[in-house]
Scaffold this motif. Structure first.
Motif, PDB file in Angstrom:
ATOM      1  N   PRO A 158      22.619 -21.948 -53.532  1.00 31.31           N
ATOM      2  CA  PRO A 158      21.748 -21.167 -52.648  1.00 31.31           C
ATOM      3  C   PRO A 158      21.514 -19.740 -53.111  1.00 31.31           C
ATOM      4  N   TRP A 159      22.144 -19.340 -54.206  1.00 29.43           N
ATOM      5  CA  TRP A 159      21.976 -18.015 -54.768  1.00 29.43           C
ATOM      6  C   TRP A 159      22.134 -18.116 -56.290  1.00 29.43           C
ATOM      7  N   SER A 160      21.773 -17.046 -56.962  1.00 29.89           N
ATOM      8  CA  SER A 160      21.998 -16.949 -58.402  1.00 29.89           C
ATOM      9  C   SER A 160      22.820 -15.701 -58.670  1.00 29.89           C
ATOM     10  N   VAL A 161      23.719 -15.771 -59.669  1.00 25.44           N
ATOM     11  CA  VAL A 161      24.568 -14.643 -60.052  1.00 25.44           C
ATOM     12  C   VAL A 161      24.584 -14.609 -61.579  1.00 25.44           C
ATOM     13  N   GLN A 180      10.635 -23.181 -43.163  1.00 26.64           N
ATOM     14  CA  GLN A 180      11.090 -24.284 -42.317  1.00 26.64           C
ATOM     15  C   GLN A 180      10.143 -25.470 -42.409  1.00 26.64           C
ATOM     16  N   ALA A 181       8.842 -25.165 -42.373  1.00 26.66           N
ATOM     17  CA  ALA A 181       7.845 -26.232 -42.407  1.00 26.66           C
ATOM     18  C   ALA A 181       7.866 -26.964 -43.742  1.00 26.66           C
ATOM     19  N   ARG A 182       7.948 -26.218 -44.822  1.00 25.11           N
ATOM     20  CA  ARG A 182       7.831 -26.794 -46.165  1.00 25.11           C
ATOM     21  C   ARG A 182       9.066 -27.588 -46.600  1.00 25.11           C
ATOM     22  N   THR A 183      10.240 -27.285 -46.014  1.00 21.62           N
ATOM     23  CA  THR A 183      11.491 -27.871 -46.502  1.00 21.62           C
ATOM     24  C   THR A 183      12.083 -28.945 -45.597  1.00 21.62           C
ATOM     25  N   GLY A 184      11.403 -29.302 -44.517  1.00 21.20           N
ATOM     26  CA  GLY A 184      11.934 -30.327 -43.629  1.00 21.20           C
ATOM     27  C   GLY A 184      12.842 -29.803 -42.534  1.00 21.20           C
ATOM     28  N   GLY A 220      17.060 -21.243 -50.273  1.00 18.14           N
ATOM     29  CA  GLY A 220      18.480 -21.535 -50.366  1.00 18.14           C
ATOM     30  C   GLY A 220      19.105 -21.720 -49.006  1.00 18.14           C
ATOM     31  N   ALA A 221      18.671 -20.931 -48.026  1.00 23.41           N
ATOM     32  CA  ALA A 221      19.175 -21.089 -46.660  1.00 23.41           C
ATOM     33  C   ALA A 221      18.776 -22.439 -46.086  1.00 23.41           C
ATOM     34  N   ALA A 222      17.523 -22.832 -46.305  1.00 21.93           N
ATOM     35  CA  ALA A 222      17.055 -24.119 -45.794  1.00 21.93           C
ATOM     36  C   ALA A 222      17.846 -25.270 -46.400  1.00 21.93           C
ATOM     37  N   ASP A 223      18.070 -25.223 -47.711  1.00 21.48           N
ATOM     38  CA  ASP A 223      18.814 -26.292 -48.367  1.00 21.48           C
ATOM     39  C   ASP A 223      20.271 -26.325 -47.909  1.00 21.48           C
ATOM     40  N   THR A 224      20.873 -25.159 -47.722  1.00 17.53           N
ATOM     41  CA  THR A 224      22.248 -25.105 -47.227  1.00 17.53           C
ATOM     42  C   THR A 224      22.344 -25.750 -45.852  1.00 17.53           C
ATOM     43  N   LEU A 225      21.347 -25.514 -45.023  1.00 15.51           N
ATOM     44  CA  LEU A 225      21.362 -26.019 -43.655  1.00 15.51           C
ATOM     45  C   LEU A 225      21.104 -27.519 -43.586  1.00 15.51           C
TER      46      LEU A 225
END
Length: 592
Positions: free
Chosen positions: A268-271, A427-431, A485-490
């Motif tokens: 969900p992030w890059s470092v 939210q709409a685009r990621t389900g 990344g937040a959407a995928d984590t959720l």
């Protein structure tokens, strides 16, 4: 202790190990994120108890332990459903529909996991900086839930009412083929042009803009029903044309199955390491303030970046907001407390402010000078703006090679066909719009700012990871986080089910609170089916709870008035008021 340094670390937690014990709902995100950051699992033991524990150690670090609970004992809050009910999440999410309702996703649990990892990273960072570091950090899902509603809570305690009506209504819209879609624009001219192109009545266009504009703040949008009727009269291609000519954007709601096909499992992030750099001497941290002595420059608007910087400030960093000449216009967004926007205070209280005109060469030069003495630069500008202004990571590296450069974005550049990177569009685009609604209900993005808040939490996590990596390697670091990344984590569990061809959504009726004579009660998820057999509509809420508990069922009162949280015995003494009189939620961690 001496600062642990290893030039071999390419991830913040390389060579470290962790042990985890506790309920998967609270601890799965903790385990997954520690792995993604480079730590190795020594032992994980699932459990069903009220608390979880994670211990992170290795290299020259003393162990740091995190304790994670649902809530304080005796509150009747013991799982995701009761946390959502008690903290007001059910009420805010339910505003669009007119009644409280639970999110179909484990939002508070996921947020708690991210906060737990933040606490562990902060503890290690304090050690790496050679300070008096904490050995234990505690957090809870009830604190995560209060943080999630902090802006709505602040508004409920303001000196004036909302600028827009709190009433049921809102997107998504539906085309003539039955295609659900989200509409986004920040420009009233584009809003009007879109609806004129579809033939909406002028008065409906005018009266619809204000509730649409304020839906981020109020979690509802009671605009005229005729706008829905207008949308239904046109096929999707005509709606796309109207968006193209107006400058507004539309996004068809994707299903979880569609998102699962393209989901690549990215962190969900890059470092990422940059070049070597030497940090300037700063004061040492303390157990209660592990980031004390560090300086964060934040050039953010709205929610995601300001919340990330706010949490860094709560951990002890000095945060300086970079605002345009005349100050952040959102300071005046109603409702206000002592003349300052209550919502703005929820994210920005305690920060210093510096007015800098980044559009002018002199302003950009000043910002580079400020960055030369800072530890973190954090922004959420539109894609490409930093490079256009000469304020990208490479530009700052020339004046401060040891800087942690952080960008909180909408899409992280990962989707080629991405629309505007705002909460509801993502939210709409990621389900997510499908995941938050149980089976049998029409998918709809929540009008509670789920991804902005979770994205802010991930932004803080990324910055802490970057700071730790800087201490371990002596290099500057670039970090990125995103609403995607937040959407995928959720939605990770939902995407997994969809990829296996299983029904991804929760069953019909999931997390629907039960009405009483004077309010609502929410049973825990494991008790929901049994509790639904009782008719509580003629009982006062307290009597309804006693009846359920007498039959061995766990339930709690649904908070329907956020302003009442201040005196709610379940949160006794935890909600305070700031210097402006705005309600303030407690810090999400405690360090010892």
């Amino acid at each position: 202790m001496a600062s642990p340094v290893t030039t071999q670390a390419v991830r913040p937690l390389d060579t470290l190990r962790f042990d985890i014990l506790g309920p998967p709902q609270l601890m799965t995100v903790v385990s997954e994120h520690l792995r993604l950051l480079g730590a190795q699992a020594a032992d994980t033991a699932p459990g069903t108890g009220p608390a979880g524990r994670a211990v992170l150690s290795g290299e020259d670090f003393a162990p740091v332990q995190a304790r994670t609970t649902w809530a304080s004992p005796g509150t009747g809050i013991n799982d995701e459903a009761t946390v959502q009910a008690a903290t007001g999440i059910m009420t805010v999410h339910g505003r669009r529909d007119g009644d409280p309702r639970g999110l179909g996703v484990d939002y508070a649990s996921v947020a708690t996991g991210v906060l737990t990892v933040q606490g562990l990273l902060a503890g290690l960072l304090a050690q790496a900086r050679g300070g008096d570091a904490p050995a234990d950090v505690s957090t809870s899902a009830q604190h995560a839930g209060l943080l999630a509603v902090s802006q709505y809570l602040a508004a409920s305690g303001a000196d004036e009412g909302e600028a827009a009506e709190l009433a049921p209504g809102g997107p998504p819209f539906v085309s003539s083929e039955g295609l659900l879609f989200e509409l986004e624009t920040l420009d009233p001219g584009a809003w009007a042009a879109f609806w004129r192109a579809l033939g909406a009545p002028p008065e409906a266009i005018r009266s619809g803009w204000r509730p649409f504009q304020f839906r981020y703040a109020t979690a509802c949008a009671p605009f005229p029903q005729v706008l829905h009727t207008t949308a239904r009269a046109h096929p999707w291609q005509r709606i796309l044309q109207a968006a193209s000519v107006s400058g507004a954007e539309v996004c068809a709601l994707r299903t979880l199955a569609e998102r699962a096909v393209e989901y690549e499992g990215a962190p969900p992030w890059s470092v990422d390491l940059l070049g070597p750099g030497r940090t300037h001497p700063v004061s040492a941290p303390s157990p209660e303030r592990p980031l004390a002595g560090l300086t964060v420059l934040e050039a953010g608007r709205r929610i995601q970046a300001p919340l990330a910087a706010h949490l860094l400030g709560l951990l002890g960093a000095d945060v300086i907001r970079i605002e345009p000449p005349g100050g952040d216009p959102l300071r005046g967004m109603p409702p206000a407390c002592s003349g300052v926007s209550a919502r703005w205070l929820a994210l920005n209280r305690g920060k210093q402010a510096a007015e800098v005109d980044i559009k002018a060469p002199a302003g950009r030069s000043l910002l580079r000078e400020m960055a030369a003495e800072a530890d973190v630069f954090l922004h959420n500008w539109a894609p490409g703006k930093a490079a256009e202004l000469g304020l990208d990571a490479d530009d700052f590296a020339s004046v401060n090679p040891a800087l942690v450069y952080a960008y909180t974005s909408g899409w992280a550049g990962r989707l080629s066909d991405a629309p505007m990177g705002t909460d509801f569009m993502v939210q709409a685009r990621t389900g997510v719009g499908e995941a938050v609604r149980p089976d049998g209900e029409t998918p709809a993005p929540s009008l509670m700012t789920l991804l902005d808040v979770l994205g802010g939490l991930l932004g803080t996590e990324a910055v802490l990871a970057g700071l730790l990596l800087r201490e371990r390697t002596g290099h500057g670091v670039r970090v990125g986080s995103s609403l995607l990344g937040a959407a995928d984590t959720l939605t990770t569990p939902f995407l997994g089910r969809a990829a296996r061809g299983e029904g991804p959504r929760q069953p019909a009726g999931f997390r629907r609170p039960l009405p009483t004579a004077d309010g609502w009660v929410a049973p825990s998820d494991t008790c929901a089916a049994a509790a639904a057999a009782y008719d509580l509509r003629d009982l006062p809420t307290d009597d309804a709870l006693r009846q359920l508990r007498a039959h061995g069922l766990t339930a709690t009162r649904v908070t329907t008035d956020l302003s009442a949280l201040h005196d709610d015995p379940r949160f006794a003494g935890s909600i305070s008021r700031d210097a402006h009189g705005a309600p303030a939620v407690p810090d999400p961690w405690s360090f010892t």
